[in-house]
Motif scaffolding. Sequence first.
Motif, PDB file in Angstrom:
ATOM      1  N   ASN A  18       2.156   4.502  -5.763  1.00 51.81           N
ATOM      2  CA  ASN A  18       0.759   4.440  -6.182  1.00 51.81           C
ATOM      3  C   ASN A  18       0.644   3.517  -7.389  1.00 51.81           C
ATOM      4  N   PRO A  19      -0.122   2.419  -7.303  1.00 53.06           N
ATOM      5  CA  PRO A  19      -0.244   1.514  -8.452  1.00 53.06           C
ATOM      6  C   PRO A  19      -0.882   2.153  -9.679  1.00 53.06           C
ATOM      7  N   ALA A  20      -1.616   3.274  -9.496  1.00 55.07           N
ATOM      8  CA  ALA A  20      -2.223   3.939 -10.640  1.00 55.07           C
ATOM      9  C   ALA A  20      -1.182   4.615 -11.527  1.00 55.07           C
ATOM     10  N   ARG A  21      -0.002   4.881 -10.982  1.00 51.79           N
ATOM     11  CA  ARG A  21       1.068   5.507 -11.760  1.00 51.79           C
ATOM     12  C   ARG A  21       2.031   4.435 -12.239  1.00 51.79           C
ATOM     13  N   LYS A  22       2.488   4.604 -13.471  1.00 50.37           N
ATOM     14  CA  LYS A  22       3.404   3.627 -14.068  1.00 50.37           C
ATOM     15  C   LYS A  22       4.802   4.184 -14.243  1.00 50.37           C
ATOM     16  N   ASP A  23       5.054   5.377 -13.677  1.00 49.49           N
ATOM     17  CA  ASP A  23       6.400   5.964 -13.780  1.00 49.49           C
ATOM     18  C   ASP A  23       7.269   5.630 -12.586  1.00 49.49           C
ATOM     19  N   GLY A  24       6.724   4.858 -11.619  1.00 43.32           N
ATOM     20  CA  GLY A  24       7.522   4.457 -10.458  1.00 43.32           C
ATOM     21  C   GLY A  24       7.827   5.585  -9.497  1.00 43.32           C
ATOM     22  N   ALA A  25       6.983   6.615  -9.423  1.00 42.11           N
ATOM     23  CA  ALA A  25       7.229   7.743  -8.518  1.00 42.11           C
ATOM     24  C   ALA A  25       7.088   7.292  -7.071  1.00 42.11           C
ATOM     25  N   MET A  26       7.986   7.775  -6.229  1.00 38.70           N
ATOM     26  CA  MET A  26       8.014   7.426  -4.812  1.00 38.70           C
ATOM     27  C   MET A  26       7.504   8.602  -3.982  1.00 38.70           C
ATOM     28  N   PHE A  27       6.557   8.299  -3.056  1.00 36.43           N
ATOM     29  CA  PHE A  27       5.987   9.307  -2.180  1.00 36.43           C
ATOM     30  C   PHE A  27       6.162   8.860  -0.739  1.00 36.43           C
ATOM     31  N   TYR A  28       5.995   9.777   0.205  1.00 44.78           N
ATOM     32  CA  TYR A  28       6.159   9.490   1.630  1.00 44.78           C
ATOM     33  C   TYR A  28       4.933  10.013   2.387  1.00 44.78           C
ATOM     34  N   HIS A  29       4.593   9.301   3.468  1.00 48.82           N
ATOM     35  CA  HIS A  29       3.523   9.740   4.357  1.00 48.82           C
ATOM     36  C   HIS A  29       3.638   8.999   5.688  1.00 48.82           C
ATOM     37  N   TRP A  30       2.940   9.515   6.706  1.00 47.71           N
ATOM     38  CA  TRP A  30       2.921   8.884   8.021  1.00 47.71           C
ATOM     39  C   TRP A  30       1.972   7.688   7.975  1.00 47.71           C
ATOM     40  N   ARG A  31       2.433   6.608   8.585  1.00 40.85           N
ATOM     41  CA  ARG A  31       1.636   5.386   8.617  1.00 40.85           C
ATOM     42  C   ARG A  31       2.000   4.599   9.867  1.00 40.85           C
ATOM     43  N   ARG A  32       1.073   3.779  10.354  1.00 48.17           N
ATOM     44  CA  ARG A  32       1.364   2.966  11.524  1.00 48.17           C
ATOM     45  C   ARG A  32       2.468   1.966  11.199  1.00 48.17           C
ATOM     46  N   ALA A  33       3.296   1.729  12.200  1.00 44.61           N
ATOM     47  CA  ALA A  33       4.450   0.851  11.982  1.00 44.61           C
ATOM     48  C   ALA A  33       4.004  -0.574  11.674  1.00 44.61           C
ATOM     49  N   ALA A  34       2.818  -0.982  12.173  1.00 46.81           N
ATOM     50  CA  ALA A  34       2.348  -2.347  11.932  1.00 46.81           C
ATOM     51  C   ALA A  34       1.918  -2.540  10.478  1.00 46.81           C
ATOM     52  N   GLU A  35       1.626  -1.453   9.739  1.00 47.62           N
ATOM     53  CA  GLU A  35       1.177  -1.560   8.359  1.00 47.62           C
ATOM     54  C   GLU A  35       2.304  -1.393   7.353  1.00 47.62           C
ATOM     55  N   GLU A  36       3.520  -1.470   7.825  1.00 45.36           N
ATOM     56  CA  GLU A  36       4.658  -1.312   6.913  1.00 45.36           C
ATOM     57  C   GLU A  36       4.737  -2.521   5.982  1.00 45.36           C
ATOM     58  N   GLY A  37       4.947  -2.226   4.699  1.00 49.06           N
ATOM     59  CA  GLY A  37       5.042  -3.284   3.698  1.00 49.06           C
ATOM     60  C   GLY A  37       3.721  -3.626   3.034  1.00 49.06           C
ATOM     61  N   LYS A  38       2.596  -3.113   3.522  1.00 45.99           N
ATOM     62  CA  LYS A  38       1.295  -3.409   2.914  1.00 45.99           C
ATOM     63  C   LYS A  38       1.053  -2.487   1.716  1.00 45.99           C
ATOM     64  N   ASP A  39       0.078  -2.878   0.875  1.00 50.68           N
ATOM     65  CA  ASP A  39      -0.240  -2.092  -0.317  1.00 50.68           C
ATOM     66  C   ASP A  39      -0.881  -0.766   0.059  1.00 50.68           C
ATOM     67  N   TYR A  40      -0.812   0.145  -0.881  1.00 56.31           N
ATOM     68  CA  TYR A  40      -1.421   1.456  -0.685  1.00 56.31           C
ATOM     69  C   TYR A  40      -2.938   1.276  -0.543  1.00 56.31           C
ATOM     70  N   PRO A  41      -3.589   1.758   0.564  1.00 51.88           N
ATOM     71  CA  PRO A  41      -5.014   1.441   0.802  1.00 51.88           C
ATOM     72  C   PRO A  41      -5.964   2.025  -0.252  1.00 51.88           C
ATOM     73  N   PHE A  42      -5.583   3.127  -0.889  1.00 49.34           N
ATOM     74  CA  PHE A  42      -6.462   3.743  -1.878  1.00 49.34           C
ATOM     75  C   PHE A  42      -6.275   3.165  -3.280  1.00 49.34           C
ATOM     76  N   ALA A  43      -5.488   2.120  -3.388  1.00 50.82           N
ATOM     77  CA  ALA A  43      -5.276   1.520  -4.706  1.00 50.82           C
ATOM     78  C   ALA A  43      -6.522   0.794  -5.205  1.00 50.82           C
ATOM     79  N   ARG A  44      -7.423   0.427  -4.272  1.00 50.24           N
ATOM     80  CA  ARG A  44      -8.636  -0.278  -4.699  1.00 50.24           C
ATOM     81  C   ARG A  44      -9.603   0.623  -5.477  1.00 50.24           C
ATOM     82  N   PHE A  45      -9.397   1.937  -5.388  1.00 50.17           N
ATOM     83  CA  PHE A  45     -10.250   2.851  -6.154  1.00 50.17           C
ATOM     84  C   PHE A  45      -9.727   3.092  -7.568  1.00 50.17           C
TER      85      PHE A  45
END
Length: 419
Positions: free
Chosen positions: A68-95
Amino acid sequence: QKKSKKSSETLTFKRPEGMHREVYALLYSDKKDAPPLLPSDTTQGYRTVKAKLGSKKVRPWKWMPFTNPARKDGAMFYHWRRAAEEGKDYPFARFNKTVQVPVYSEQEYQMYLHDDAWTKAETDHLFDLARRFDLRFVVIHDRYDHQQFKKRSVEDLKERYYHICAKLANIRAAPGTDLKIPVFDAGHERRRKEQLERLYNRTPEQVAEEEYLIQELRKIETRKKEREKRTQDLQKLITAADTTTEQRRAERKAPKKKLPQKKETEKPAVPETAGIKFPDFKSAGVTLRSQRMKLPSSVGQKKIKALEQMLMELGVDLNPMPTEEIVQMFNELRSDLVLLYELKQAFANCEYELQMLRHRYEALAKAGSIGPLSAEGAHPDGQAGLSIEEGKGDAKDQIIDVVGAPLTPNSVRRKVAGA
């Protein structure tokens, strides 16, 4: 042959007796086709549409990590996502919106932002907290280092911050640009909070007293409006009486020739409240003179009874011979009597109000707020007496209003009518 063809084409089927219309409509369609032998459903109708499953492959989903770009501690999280969107930015970062807190240099601070009540270290500490907590000044005041620096209020912190922002906006703005400089009035904010605190700390007795005073103020305003309305009605009646008198005199002096319509319109119009307004029978056809003597429905039953009583006291017949002159004179007489009745009522109301004010004045004089009132309306020492409103304003802490009088409006009206 032609007639037989036409008869066969226009052949219609009638609904048998006893059969409902809906059942008969199921037998034939619009094209008069025979009903089907087996049930069939070729249309969707009101049924829910079934899911159309294609023969394509399902898009694969993958359990992948994200940050999450809102966090500056470098915490890593996991979730299900389409394989075609691998490597893209977190979609909720625009908020992730942050407040742009201005940054100043050492030279700018020494030249423009220096203040004797604030040190540079304290100002830097304030702006650091403003960046960390996104201008939430209540949180900033809670996390402020009051041990190292001087104790400040929330208004002091806001005033210092917005003062520096306004200074930097003026310095860095290009000439000729329209600036939107933030302004914070610390004195107004302090007074607002102080008043709010006083309002919150009121006792139940003070709240009850305030509600009582508000109700009394509304009563006083209602009486004032009623008094003004009575004054206007009385003025209308006096004007109507003067106008009718002047018109009668002018009619007697003027010759009996027909005047043009322009001069008739130039005469001052009599108000509707003056006497009785009889209807004009200008429609085509035959009318009786007795109809012109009939009182309109706008006159109430109370006025009609009073009018009949006054006519009987004057010895006037209630149903005179309806000649042209008698009809006109009889209607004028009744109009004048109704106007006189209304003036008597207005006089009775004024007499009652005068007595109420006199008793109120005496009650205020007994309370000791004003001196006694002599018969001529002056104090014994020769000075003019205070008005009712002034005496009422001086004794508002003791007596707000005095209710009650020896005479009621009806008794005053009877007294005036008897006189």
